[in-house]
Design a protein around this motif. Sequence first.
Motif: not given
Length: 315
Positions: A1-28
């Motif tokens: 089963m696929t495992k996921y990681i959320y990568g989040i970068d909080i900025g003063g204007t926007t929060v950038k959010m990414g969904l990654f797979d367990e290899k570290g590849d960005m999915l969205e």
Amino acid sequence: MTKYIYGIDIGGTTVKMGLFDEKGDMLEKWEIVTRKENNGENILPDIVKSIKEKNTEKSIETDDILGIGMGVPGPITEDGRVLKCANLGWGIFSVADEMSKLTGVEKVKVGNDANVAALGEQWRGGGRGFDNIVMVTLGTGVGGGIIMDGKILTGENGAAGEIGHITVNPKETLTCGCGCKGCLEQYSSATGVIRMAKERLEASDKPSELRKFSADEIGGKEVFDAYKAGDELAAEAVNEFAIYLGMGLGNVASVVDTQAFVIGGGLSKNGPVVIDIVKEQYRKNVMFALKNTEFRLAELGNDAGMYGAVRMVLQ
């Protein structure tokens, strides 16, 4: 089963959010607004809401999430505590513990945003192939992050890598935003090079490409474009930018002896010319053993923080 990681970068204007797979590849990836009112009390709940919406959309269960990584604009301790984050209105609290409680995800890693971006560049960007890099971000200010043996160097107070506040001119009379005088970012940021160009425009009658712009229209790109076109006045400002940056990075190299400097931020978009002029000045300011340090341009742009956040989870 696929495992996921959320990568989040909080900025003063926007929060950038990414969904990654367990290899570290960005999915969205996507962004949400950073709501800073009431001392930023909505920021983490908004992030959690967005994560839960994505979980529902993708049929992701909490057990499918390996972890959440986050970059925050302020000093962060090794265990994920914010010491103070003025840009967000946060005081002292554990971001890692709060996010874990709100999401049910046990593994939450938090770091200073510049350091986390540096880790991203070392892993998947301009620093690929090096274990030790110093990331230099040339934007409104001068940010930095130090990666040693593939890991963030945090420091006792979470402030390691604040290279923008190295003193490079003890005779300066203007005060930096940090309260000191003569800091590197007063000269080698976009703000700094623009200020130096405008000062020269006002103090001299020399012809310049920059005179066709109003004061408000002159940005870092305009200064560097004029420099590339052979503009004498722009060259004076850019050379001063490079002299101080070369001096500052020489000081950094003498302490950490890094394999490479990775240059990012808005001014890096001016391309290899930035690397060339800084490298020339750097080599004038270091001992023989440090002269061959590599210089690379950053590659990940605004995604660097998300990649670095994911890398923290995978380490």
